[in-house]
Design a protein around this motif. Structure first.
Motif, PDB file in Angstrom:
ATOM      1  N   ALA A 141       0.830  -1.211   0.000  1.00 42.26           N
ATOM      2  CA  ALA A 141       0.000   0.000   0.000  1.00 42.26           C
ATOM      3  C   ALA A 141       0.861   1.256   0.000  1.00 42.26           C
ATOM      4  N   LEU A 142       1.875   1.282   0.847  1.00 42.58           N
ATOM      5  CA  LEU A 142       2.721   2.466   0.934  1.00 42.58           C
ATOM      6  C   LEU A 142       3.548   2.674  -0.331  1.00 42.58           C
ATOM      7  N   ALA A 143       3.740   1.615  -1.110  1.00 38.45           N
ATOM      8  CA  ALA A 143       4.448   1.758  -2.384  1.00 38.45           C
ATOM      9  C   ALA A 143       3.678   2.641  -3.357  1.00 38.45           C
ATOM     10  N   ASP A 144       2.370   2.837  -3.115  1.00 35.78           N
ATOM     11  CA  ASP A 144       1.572   3.740  -3.939  1.00 35.78           C
ATOM     12  C   ASP A 144       1.628   5.177  -3.427  1.00 35.78           C
ATOM     13  N   SER A 145       2.512   5.443  -2.489  1.00 38.81           N
ATOM     14  CA  SER A 145       2.824   6.798  -2.046  1.00 38.81           C
ATOM     15  C   SER A 145       4.325   6.984  -2.203  1.00 38.81           C
ATOM     16  N   LYS A 146       4.796   8.149  -1.823  1.00 40.20           N
ATOM     17  CA  LYS A 146       6.245   8.385  -1.857  1.00 40.20           C
ATOM     18  C   LYS A 146       6.872   8.235  -0.478  1.00 40.20           C
ATOM     19  N   THR A 147       6.148   7.576   0.442  1.00 34.50           N
ATOM     20  CA  THR A 147       6.700   7.285   1.759  1.00 34.50           C
ATOM     21  C   THR A 147       7.994   6.483   1.608  1.00 34.50           C
ATOM     22  N   PRO A 148       9.107   6.921   2.182  1.00 33.87           N
ATOM     23  CA  PRO A 148      10.356   6.159   2.069  1.00 33.87           C
ATOM     24  C   PRO A 148      10.188   4.741   2.625  1.00 33.87           C
ATOM     25  N   LEU A 149      10.499   3.742   1.816  1.00 38.63           N
ATOM     26  CA  LEU A 149      10.328   2.345   2.211  1.00 38.63           C
ATOM     27  C   LEU A 149      11.601   1.726   2.763  1.00 38.63           C
ATOM     28  N   THR A 150      12.691   2.460   2.715  1.00 36.21           N
ATOM     29  CA  THR A 150      13.929   2.036   3.360  1.00 36.21           C
ATOM     30  C   THR A 150      14.474   3.228   4.136  1.00 36.21           C
ATOM     31  N   ILE A 151      15.239   2.935   5.166  1.00 45.64           N
ATOM     32  CA  ILE A 151      15.822   3.980   6.003  1.00 45.64           C
ATOM     33  C   ILE A 151      17.336   3.868   5.923  1.00 45.64           C
ATOM     34  N   ALA A 152      17.965   4.912   5.413  1.00 43.45           N
ATOM     35  CA  ALA A 152      19.423   4.925   5.336  1.00 43.45           C
ATOM     36  C   ALA A 152      19.992   5.271   6.710  1.00 43.45           C
ATOM     37  N   PRO A 153      21.052   4.576   7.127  1.00 39.48           N
ATOM     38  CA  PRO A 153      21.668   4.897   8.428  1.00 39.48           C
ATOM     39  C   PRO A 153      22.143   6.345   8.459  1.00 39.48           C
ATOM     40  N   SER A 154      21.872   7.029   9.568  1.00 39.20           N
ATOM     41  CA  SER A 154      22.277   8.425   9.709  1.00 39.20           C
ATOM     42  C   SER A 154      23.740   8.493  10.126  1.00 39.20           C
ATOM     43  N   THR A 155      24.475   9.397   9.486  1.00 39.59           N
ATOM     44  CA  THR A 155      25.886   9.568   9.822  1.00 39.59           C
ATOM     45  C   THR A 155      26.120  10.838  10.633  1.00 39.59           C
ATOM     46  N   SER A 156      25.065  11.621  10.869  1.00 35.05           N
ATOM     47  CA  SER A 156      25.205  12.873  11.623  1.00 35.05           C
ATOM     48  C   SER A 156      24.504  12.743  12.968  1.00 35.05           C
ATOM     49  N   PRO A 157      24.972  13.478  13.971  1.00 38.87           N
ATOM     50  CA  PRO A 157      24.322  13.405  15.293  1.00 38.87           C
ATOM     51  C   PRO A 157      22.922  13.988  15.227  1.00 38.87           C
ATOM     52  N   PRO A 158      22.010  13.548  16.112  1.00 38.89           N
ATOM     53  CA  PRO A 158      20.646  14.084  16.104  1.00 38.89           C
ATOM     54  C   PRO A 158      20.638  15.566  16.426  1.00 38.89           C
ATOM     55  N   PRO A 159      19.699  16.324  15.856  1.00 40.09           N
ATOM     56  CA  PRO A 159      19.644  17.768  16.133  1.00 40.09           C
ATOM     57  C   PRO A 159      19.419  18.026  17.623  1.00 40.09           C
ATOM     58  N   ALA A 160      20.047  19.075  18.124  1.00 40.32           N
ATOM     59  CA  ALA A 160      19.880  19.448  19.529  1.00 40.32           C
ATOM     60  C   ALA A 160      18.497  20.058  19.741  1.00 40.32           C
ATOM     61  N   VAL A 161      17.972  19.876  20.940  1.00 41.59           N
ATOM     62  CA  VAL A 161      16.699  20.496  21.330  1.00 41.59           C
ATOM     63  C   VAL A 161      17.027  21.654  22.248  1.00 41.59           C
ATOM     64  N   ASP A 162      17.016  22.866  21.700  1.00 37.25           N
ATOM     65  CA  ASP A 162      17.427  24.056  22.446  1.00 37.25           C
ATOM     66  C   ASP A 162      16.245  24.608  23.242  1.00 37.25           C
ATOM     67  N   LEU A 163      15.846  23.849  24.269  1.00 35.89           N
ATOM     68  CA  LEU A 163      14.751  24.242  25.154  1.00 35.89           C
ATOM     69  C   LEU A 163      15.113  23.841  26.577  1.00 35.89           C
ATOM     70  N   ASP A 164      14.458  24.454  27.552  1.00 37.37           N
ATOM     71  CA  ASP A 164      14.663  24.072  28.948  1.00 37.37           C
ATOM     72  C   ASP A 164      13.812  22.831  29.214  1.00 37.37           C
ATOM     73  N   THR A 165      14.347  21.678  28.854  1.00 41.07           N
ATOM     74  CA  THR A 165      13.558  20.441  28.918  1.00 41.07           C
ATOM     75  C   THR A 165      13.239  20.034  30.358  1.00 41.07           C
ATOM     76  N   ALA A 166      14.117  20.366  31.310  1.00 40.74           N
ATOM     77  CA  ALA A 166      13.826  20.041  32.711  1.00 40.74           C
ATOM     78  C   ALA A 166      12.584  20.785  33.176  1.00 40.74           C
ATOM     79  N   GLN A 167      12.475  22.052  32.784  1.00 40.87           N
ATOM     80  CA  GLN A 167      11.292  22.832  33.134  1.00 40.87           C
ATOM     81  C   GLN A 167      10.049  22.284  32.434  1.00 40.87           C
ATOM     82  N   LEU A 168      10.189  21.896  31.186  1.00 43.88           N
ATOM     83  CA  LEU A 168       9.059  21.316  30.462  1.00 43.88           C
ATOM     84  C   LEU A 168       8.579  20.041  31.150  1.00 43.88           C
ATOM     85  N   ASP A 169       9.526  19.189  31.555  1.00 42.88           N
ATOM     86  CA  ASP A 169       9.166  17.962  32.275  1.00 42.88           C
ATOM     87  C   ASP A 169       8.368  18.285  33.529  1.00 42.88           C
TER      88      ASP A 169
END
Length: 314
Positions: free
Chosen positions: A162-190
């Motif tokens: 079914a998803l082949a009838d969309s452009k949803t990526p059907l494979t996931i390439a391994p990421s070579t870059s670190p995940p983006p930082a979350v520049d928020l006060d996450t302790a306060q959000l928690d």
């Protein structure tokens, strides 16, 4: 298999030796659970992974597969939406009744909705909802909720077809870059939201379970978060301590308008109210929201709305 059969035979013999009938001891219920457990143990999850082209997040007995629309560039009110904020399609498998129960949420462009839906139906899966989550997004995205029950590998094949009838990526390439930082006060959000969040793809995410059990197809939907019945709240940093927020509250009917009023009183837009499933008990409604403002201010508004619900936070 011999060990499992021997165990089942021994338990049956023990029940009969006590003079109780199989019916009196709920043997039918036991045998159904035994078959389901045996099937869960025998499922070739690696084959399911290979069919879907990705590894799942496993929580308890639930295998949840993500289908982020990394191919899309969607903007809303000047914010480029990260997939983890509002474009993260998913399907979760839970062993049930000798097979697997599945439920999920596929992110699609308007032109993709009907081709994907027709393939799902043709392969025996159910469409349980189609709707928006956001307003004013460009391009506009739609969310197709899917359900079903059967052999996990056959279901995985049907989903991939079914998803082949969309452009949803059907494979996931391994990421070579670190995940983006979350520049928020996450302790306060928690502290404000009342549960511990986590970072994913540059977005800070919360899952807030309900206190009441949810039943679908005769099964308790547990754990609730991976199966889509926990309130989801996502913060994507924009600039200067601000964040774009979206997600969905999982609500009983009597909670819907109190939550709407709490959100609107705090400058948070309500973008959709609808169902995701067909025969869950109790009946649930899913309320989606959007804002881009000071992150801590928005968290307090979300906390005010959570206080109108039977949630486990706070």
């Amino acid at each position: 298999m011999r060990i499992r059969l021997s165990l089942a035979s021994s338990i049956l013999a023990l029940l009969l030796s006590t003079g109780a009938s199989a019916e009196q001891n709920g043997w039918q219920i036991f045998s159904e659970r035994f078959v389901a457990t045996a099937h869960a143990q025998e499922t070739d999850w690696q084959k399911v992974d290979e069919t879907l082209g990705r590894k799942p997040a496993v929580t308890g007995d639930v295998h949840r597969y993500g289908f982020p629309r990394t191919d899309l560039t969607v903007t809303l009110d000047g914010v480029t939406i990260k997939p983890a904020l509002a474009l993260g399609g998913w399907v979760a498998f839970k062993p049930a009744h000798g097979g697997a129960m599945i439920m999920g949420d596929l992110v699609l462009l308007e032109s993709e909705v009907n081709p994907v839906m027709l393939k799902l139906i043709a392969n025996g899966l159910e469409v349980t909802a189609i709707h928006n989550h956001l307003l004013r997004a460009s391009p506009e995205t739609f969310y197709l909720h899917v359900g079903g029950h059967g052999d996990p590998i056959k279901i995985a094949t049907a989903l991939r077809d079914a998803l082949a009838d969309s452009k949803t990526p059907l494979t996931i390439a391994p990421s070579t870059s670190p995940p983006p930082a979350v520049d928020l006060d996450t302790a306060q959000l928690d502290q404000i939201i009342g549960v511990k969040g986590h970072a994913s793809g540059g977005v800070y995410q919360f899952g807030v379970p309900r206190r009441d059990a949810v039943i679908e197809g005769g099964m308790q939907l547990s754990p609730g978060g991976p199966l889509g019945v926990a309130t989801g709240i996502n913060f994507q940093p924009t600039d200067g301590g601000k964040a774009a927020i979206t997600g969905d509250f999982v609500l009983l009917g009597e909670e819907v308008n109190p939550v709407i009023m709490a959100l609107r009183a705090n400058g948070i837009e309500v973008t959709a109210v609808h169902s995701h499933m067909l025969d869950e008990q109790p009946r649930l409604f899913f309320l989606h929201f959007w804002a881009n403002d000071d992150a801590l201010k928005l968290a307090k508004g979300l906390r005010a709305a959570l206080d109108k619900t039977a949630s486990t936070s706070g």
